[in-house]
Design an enzyme around this catalytic site. Structure first.
Site, short mmCIF file in Angstrom:
data_model
loop_
_atom_site.label_atom_id
_atom_site.label_comp_id
_atom_site.label_asym_id
_atom_site.label_seq_id
_atom_site.Cartn_x
_atom_site.Cartn_y
_atom_site.Cartn_z
CB ALA A 1 -34.63 55.28 -0.70
CD GLU B 1 -33.66 62.79 0.30
OE1 GLU B 1 -33.25 61.78 0.90
OE2 GLU B 1 -33.01 63.87 0.25
CD GLU C 1 -32.45 60.31 4.87
OE1 GLU C 1 -33.28 61.09 5.36
OE2 GLU C 1 -32.76 59.44 4.02
N GLY D 1 -31.10 58.42 0.93
CA GLY D 1 -31.07 57.41 1.97
C GLY D 1 -29.67 56.90 2.26
#
Length: 259
Positions: A66, A133, A113, A110
């Site tokens: 992300a 993370e 994911e 992300g």
């Protein structure tokens, strides 16, 4: 439809291909990119000519995570009020057609994911997966602790998430996260071949199979078996079932009408 952060094309008039396109940021997933991705996915899902969708990125990165610069400024109140990453990230769960992740380079945070939200992952041998993370003082927030654990088991998920280390493509395949590993130059050829094989099967059966497998992933065994059995019975009401079985008995190629 114009896009700033993705490229959209159609291959062989049957496969929708979405390429993440923020190369300078290694395809970091900001809200605008995810919104465009969701729009493209929904457009392909609604197009009767498209039987399968591929999501890919550049050679260096599928998506390196992300967009941290976008996230860093958020307070708890901001994140909670916005329901940050939920609205646009969850679009992929509503897509009924199969979605393949073709991963080269980094698929971290992300990006990992997003790959796991797809129906299966084909990886180049230079791919690297991870959920780092905890190195940022947070945890995965787009399903990483849930999907990774279901894909590779508790011990491997704990290892990856708590240490924040990266997992190479061959380890990811052994662990069950990745379905196939190929040379980088063969990645899109392999993904397109898989997509076209899917497109050659009965469309209604493909959608039903995807729904049933997802039910197995997300529910107890008894419920999943019941769901599968009912879909199995229901497919005997389709023209494709009649065509597919008649073609098999008479040793000819099936001509599915997706009805």
């Amino acid at each position: 439809m114009s896009h700033q952060f993705i490229q959209v094309r159609t291959e062989a008039d049957k496969v929708g291909v979405i390429t993440l396109d923020r190369p300078k940021q290694l395809n970091a997933l900001n809200p605008e990119l995810m919104r465009e991705l969701g729009q493209a996915l929904k457009a392909f899902d609604a197009d009767d000519a498209i039987g399968c969708i591929i999501i890919t990125g550049g050679e260096k990165a599928f998506a390196a995570g992300a967009d941290i610069a976008d996230m860093a400024k958020l307070s708890f109140a901001d994140a909670y009020k916005q329901d940050y990453i939920t609205r646009d990230w969850e679009t992929i769960r509503a897509i009924r057609k199969p979605v393949i992740a073709a991963v080269s380079g980094f698929a971290l945070g992300g990006g990992c994911e997003l790959a796991m939200m797809c129906d299966f992952i084909i990886a180049a041998d230079n791919a690297r997966f991870g959920q780092p993370e905890t190195k940022l003082g947070i945890i995965p927030g787009a399903g990483g602790t849930q999907r990774l654990t279901r894909a590779v088991g508790k011990s491997k998920a704990m290892d990856l998430i708590l240490t924040g280390r990266m997992m190479k493509a061959d380890e990811a395949e052994r662990a069950g996260l990745v379905s196939r590993v190929v040379a980088p130059e063969k990645l899109m050829e392999e993904a397109l071949g898989a997509a076209l094989a899917i497109c050659g099967n009965g469309r209604i059966a493909i959608v039903a199979a995807k729904e049933s497998i997802n039910r197995a992933f997300e529910s107890p065994m008894a419920e999943g078996i019941w769901f599968e059995r009912r879909l199995f019975h229901a497919l005997f009401a389709t023209q494709d079932q009649k065509e597919g079985m008649d073609a098999f008995v008479n040793k000819r190629p099936a001509q599915f009408k997706n009805q």
